[in-house]
Design a protein around this motif. Structure first.
Motif, PDB file in Angstrom:
ATOM      1  N   VAL A  67       0.838  -1.211   0.000  1.00 25.38           N
ATOM      2  CA  VAL A  67       0.000   0.000   0.000  1.00 25.38           C
ATOM      3  C   VAL A  67       0.871   1.259   0.000  1.00 25.38           C
ATOM      4  O   VAL A  67       0.512   2.255  -0.629  1.00 25.38           O
ATOM      5  N   ARG A  68       2.042   1.207   0.635  1.00 26.34           N
ATOM      6  CA  ARG A  68       2.916   2.396   0.650  1.00 26.34           C
ATOM      7  C   ARG A  68       3.507   2.674  -0.737  1.00 26.34           C
ATOM      8  O   ARG A  68       3.720   3.829  -1.088  1.00 26.34           O
ATOM      9  N   GLU A  69       3.753   1.600  -1.469  1.00 22.20           N
ATOM     10  CA  GLU A  69       4.240   1.792  -2.848  1.00 22.20           C
ATOM     11  C   GLU A  69       3.217   2.535  -3.699  1.00 22.20           C
ATOM     12  O   GLU A  69       3.548   3.197  -4.660  1.00 22.20           O
ATOM     13  N   LYS A  70       1.953   2.408  -3.307  1.00 21.66           N
ATOM     14  CA  LYS A  70       0.869   3.096  -4.040  1.00 21.66           C
ATOM     15  C   LYS A  70       0.459   4.379  -3.313  1.00 21.66           C
ATOM     16  O   LYS A  70      -0.684   4.821  -3.427  1.00 21.66           O
ATOM     17  N   GLN A  71       1.368   4.919  -2.517  1.00 22.25           N
ATOM     18  CA  GLN A  71       1.130   6.157  -1.754  1.00 22.25           C
ATOM     19  C   GLN A  71       0.008   6.026  -0.719  1.00 22.25           C
ATOM     20  O   GLN A  71      -0.575   7.024  -0.288  1.00 22.25           O
ATOM     21  N   GLY A  72      -0.323   4.817  -0.365  1.00 19.42           N
ATOM     22  CA  GLY A  72      -1.307   4.617   0.696  1.00 19.42           C
ATOM     23  C   GLY A  72      -0.618   4.275   2.009  1.00 19.42           C
ATOM     24  O   GLY A  72       0.605   4.461   2.137  1.00 19.42           O
ATOM     25  N   ASP A  73      -1.404   3.802   2.972  1.00 17.45           N
ATOM     26  CA  ASP A  73      -0.808   3.406   4.249  1.00 17.45           C
ATOM     27  C   ASP A  73      -1.801   2.549   5.034  1.00 17.45           C
ATOM     28  O   ASP A  73      -2.998   2.522   4.717  1.00 17.45           O
ATOM     29  N   ILE A  74      -1.269   1.872   6.048  1.00 15.45           N
ATOM     30  CA  ILE A  74      -2.123   1.212   7.043  1.00 15.45           C
ATOM     31  C   ILE A  74      -1.878   1.957   8.350  1.00 15.45           C
ATOM     32  O   ILE A  74      -0.730   2.050   8.806  1.00 15.45           O
ATOM     33  N   LYS A  75      -2.934   2.548   8.897  1.00 13.91           N
ATOM     34  CA  LYS A  75      -2.832   3.238  10.182  1.00 13.91           C
ATOM     35  C   LYS A  75      -3.780   2.562  11.171  1.00 13.91           C
ATOM     36  O   LYS A  75      -4.746   1.916  10.750  1.00 13.91           O
ATOM     37  N   PHE A  76      -3.487   2.726  12.447  1.00 12.53           N
ATOM     38  CA  PHE A  76      -4.280   2.042  13.472  1.00 12.53           C
ATOM     39  C   PHE A  76      -4.954   3.046  14.407  1.00 12.53           C
ATOM     40  O   PHE A  76      -4.450   4.160  14.587  1.00 12.53           O
ATOM     41  N   SER A  77      -6.077   2.616  14.996  1.00 16.03           N
ATOM     42  CA  SER A  77      -6.730   3.477  15.996  1.00 16.03           C
ATOM     43  C   SER A  77      -7.424   2.633  17.057  1.00 16.03           C
ATOM     44  O   SER A  77      -7.620   1.428  16.875  1.00 16.03           O
ATOM     45  N   ASN A  78      -7.786   3.301  18.145  1.00 13.75           N
ATOM     46  CA  ASN A  78      -8.620   2.732  19.222  1.00 13.75           C
ATOM     47  C   ASN A  78      -8.064   1.414  19.779  1.00 13.75           C
ATOM     48  O   ASN A  78      -8.806   0.462  20.007  1.00 13.75           O
ATOM     49  N   MET A  79      -6.754   1.395  20.003  1.00 11.01           N
ATOM     50  CA  MET A  79      -6.117   0.157  20.446  1.00 11.01           C
ATOM     51  C   MET A  79      -6.139   0.063  21.977  1.00 11.01           C
ATOM     52  O   MET A  79      -5.827   1.037  22.651  1.00 11.01           O
ATOM     53  N   SER A  80      -6.502  -1.109  22.503  1.00 17.27           N
ATOM     54  CA  SER A  80      -6.442  -1.303  23.958  1.00 17.27           C
ATOM     55  C   SER A  80      -4.977  -1.374  24.384  1.00 17.27           C
ATOM     56  O   SER A  80      -4.094  -1.660  23.560  1.00 17.27           O
ATOM     57  N   GLN A  81      -4.744  -1.154  25.670  1.00 15.76           N
ATOM     58  CA  GLN A  81      -3.370  -1.219  26.172  1.00 15.76           C
ATOM     59  C   GLN A  81      -2.780  -2.612  25.928  1.00 15.76           C
ATOM     60  O   GLN A  81      -1.613  -2.748  25.550  1.00 15.76           O
ATOM     61  N   LYS A  82      -3.629  -3.628  26.089  1.00 15.05           N
ATOM     62  CA  LYS A  82      -3.167  -5.018  25.948  1.00 15.05           C
ATOM     63  C   LYS A  82      -2.664  -5.288  24.513  1.00 15.05           C
ATOM     64  O   LYS A  82      -1.600  -5.878  24.324  1.00 15.05           O
ATOM     65  N   VAL A  83      -3.430  -4.830  23.541  1.00 12.53           N
ATOM     66  CA  VAL A  83      -3.025  -5.027  22.147  1.00 12.53           C
ATOM     67  C   VAL A  83      -1.817  -4.144  21.822  1.00 12.53           C
ATOM     68  O   VAL A  83      -0.861  -4.579  21.176  1.00 12.53           O
ATOM     69  N   TYR A  84      -1.831  -2.900  22.347  1.00  9.96           N
ATOM     70  CA  TYR A  84      -0.705  -1.992  22.095  1.00  9.96           C
ATOM     71  C   TYR A  84       0.604  -2.590  22.628  1.00  9.96           C
ATOM     72  O   TYR A  84       1.660  -2.465  21.990  1.00  9.96           O
ATOM     73  N   ASN A  85       0.529  -3.229  23.787  1.00 17.20           N
ATOM     74  CA  ASN A  85       1.743  -3.810  24.383  1.00 17.20           C
ATOM     75  C   ASN A  85       2.428  -4.802  23.439  1.00 17.20           C
ATOM     76  O   ASN A  85       3.656  -4.867  23.379  1.00 17.20           O
ATOM     77  N   VAL A  86       1.635  -5.562  22.700  1.00 21.80           N
ATOM     78  CA  VAL A  86       2.216  -6.540  21.765  1.00 21.80           C
ATOM     79  C   VAL A  86       2.871  -5.800  20.589  1.00 21.80           C
ATOM     80  O   VAL A  86       3.987  -6.133  20.178  1.00 21.80           O
ATOM     81  N   PHE A  87       2.180  -4.778  20.076  1.00 24.29           N
ATOM     82  CA  PHE A  87       2.758  -3.951  19.009  1.00 24.29           C
ATOM     83  C   PHE A  87       4.092  -3.361  19.470  1.00 24.29           C
ATOM     84  O   PHE A  87       5.084  -3.366  18.747  1.00 24.29           O
ATOM     85  N   ASP A  88       4.068  -2.863  20.705  1.00 24.96           N
ATOM     86  CA  ASP A  88       5.221  -2.161  21.257  1.00 24.96           C
ATOM     87  C   ASP A  88       6.416  -3.094  21.447  1.00 24.96           C
ATOM     88  O   ASP A  88       7.553  -2.738  21.151  1.00 24.96           O
ATOM     89  N   LEU A  89       6.131  -4.307  21.929  1.00 24.99           N
ATOM     90  CA  LEU A  89       7.217  -5.280  22.157  1.00 24.99           C
ATOM     91  C   LEU A  89       8.010  -5.543  20.873  1.00 24.99           C
ATOM     92  O   LEU A  89       9.214  -5.760  20.907  1.00 24.99           O
ATOM     93  N   LEU A  90       7.307  -5.514  19.745  1.00 22.84           N
ATOM     94  CA  LEU A  90       7.955  -5.810  18.465  1.00 22.84           C
ATOM     95  C   LEU A  90       8.432  -4.561  17.742  1.00 22.84           C
ATOM     96  O   LEU A  90       8.916  -4.629  16.617  1.00 22.84           O
ATOM     97  N   GLY A  91       8.264  -3.411  18.379  1.00 24.58           N
ATOM     98  CA  GLY A  91       8.745  -2.171  17.766  1.00 24.58           C
ATOM     99  C   GLY A  91       7.839  -1.642  16.661  1.00 24.58           C
ATOM    100  O   GLY A  91       8.249  -0.792  15.868  1.00 24.58           O
TER     101      GLY A  91
END
Lengths: 119, 145
Positions: free
Chosen positions: A71-95
């Motif tokens: 999607v970035r090659e096509k000038q798009g993107d994937i963005k995230f919203s409304n994430m719980s702390q629990k789900v964010y923690n997993v995202f965060d652990l992996l950078g």
């Protein structure tokens, strides 16, 4: 009975994916199909609303990694919203916050796309 | 799916190598971890680590074949919560897997290799015991502080 559901909403020029339930190796193929379908139709501005996402494992995270470059090659993107702390923690652990924009509210993510388009 | 309760806080669960059983694994582990006294945050970490271990077995040891056993043995004693997960699939050489520099890894848009990294980050100890042709075991340990 499925413990994972996806609702796709058109917020032109953005498509919002509302994820609900448990995203693991069993349910990740469903998300993969949804991304494939959106990209095939030329939709590259995607907001993933995680408000009702109770759980994510690396199989789910792998799906975002599989499509973000496309999607970035096509000038798009994937963005995230409304994430719980629990789900964010997993995202965060992996950078993942280094690679993805994560917003508190869906509207902020949509506006970011709109602002980028009007420039 | 078979669940067994033994003496000395030993609990066991055997599932087939299907991703549809991952939710049963998570229910089993989270229930026991909560009962042992872990906080909700720690229960989530342990549950995710065990999910990752089982997912790796299904994908790599059994190559997505769905009719093979995965055996979980949970041993909770003193302050130690230990989950041994066994399979009879392809032997695995843990030394051959180099954990990636995660920043570099995600910047190059790699989509795999997160499972082992998560297990090591989420647990206090991760050990592998490989007996080629007999069984592979991964032992995940978390200490109750």
């Amino acid at each position: 009975m499925s413990d994972f559901a996806i609702k796709v909403r058109n917020e032109n020029p953005v498509h919002v994916l509302e994820l609900k339930g448990y995203l693991d190796a069993h349910t990740a193929p469903k998300l993969e199909e949804t991304f494939q379908d959106l990209i095939k139709k030329g939709h590259h501005n995607i907001v993933v609303n995680c408000n009702d996402l109770s759980y994510i494992s690396s199989a789910g995270l792998g799906v975002f990694m599989a499509f973000v470059e496309d999607v970035r090659e096509k000038q798009g993107d994937i963005k995230f919203s409304n994430m719980s702390q629990k789900v964010y923690n997993v995202f965060d652990l992996l950078g993942f916050p280094l690679l993805y924009e994560i917003f508190k509210q869906e509207q902020e993510a949509i506006e970011k796309f709109n602002n980028a388009q009007s420039k | 799916m078979k669940q067994k309760t033994g003496s000395n806080n030993l609990k066991e669960l055997t599932i087939k190598s299907k991703t549809s059983y991952l939710n049963k694994v998570r229910d089993f582990v989270s229930h026991e971890a909560k009962k042992f006294g872990f906080s909700d945050d720690e229960v989530s970490k342990i549950t995710l680590a065990v999910d990752e271990a089982c997912t790796n077995i299904i994908k790599h040891a059994y190559k997505n074949a769905s009719d093979y056993p995965i055996h979980l043995r949970l041993n909770a004693r003193n302050n130690t919560f230990e989950i041994m997960i066994e399979d009879q699939g392809m032997p695995f050489e843990p030394e051959s897997v180099k954990l990636p520099d995660m920043k570099e890894h995600i910047r190059s848009y790699k989509r795999g290799g997160f499972g082992m990294y998560l297990m090591k980050s989420l647990m206090d100890k991760v050990e592998y015991k490989i007996q080629p042709g007999i069984k592979n075991s991964v032992i995940l340990t978390k200490y109750l502080q």
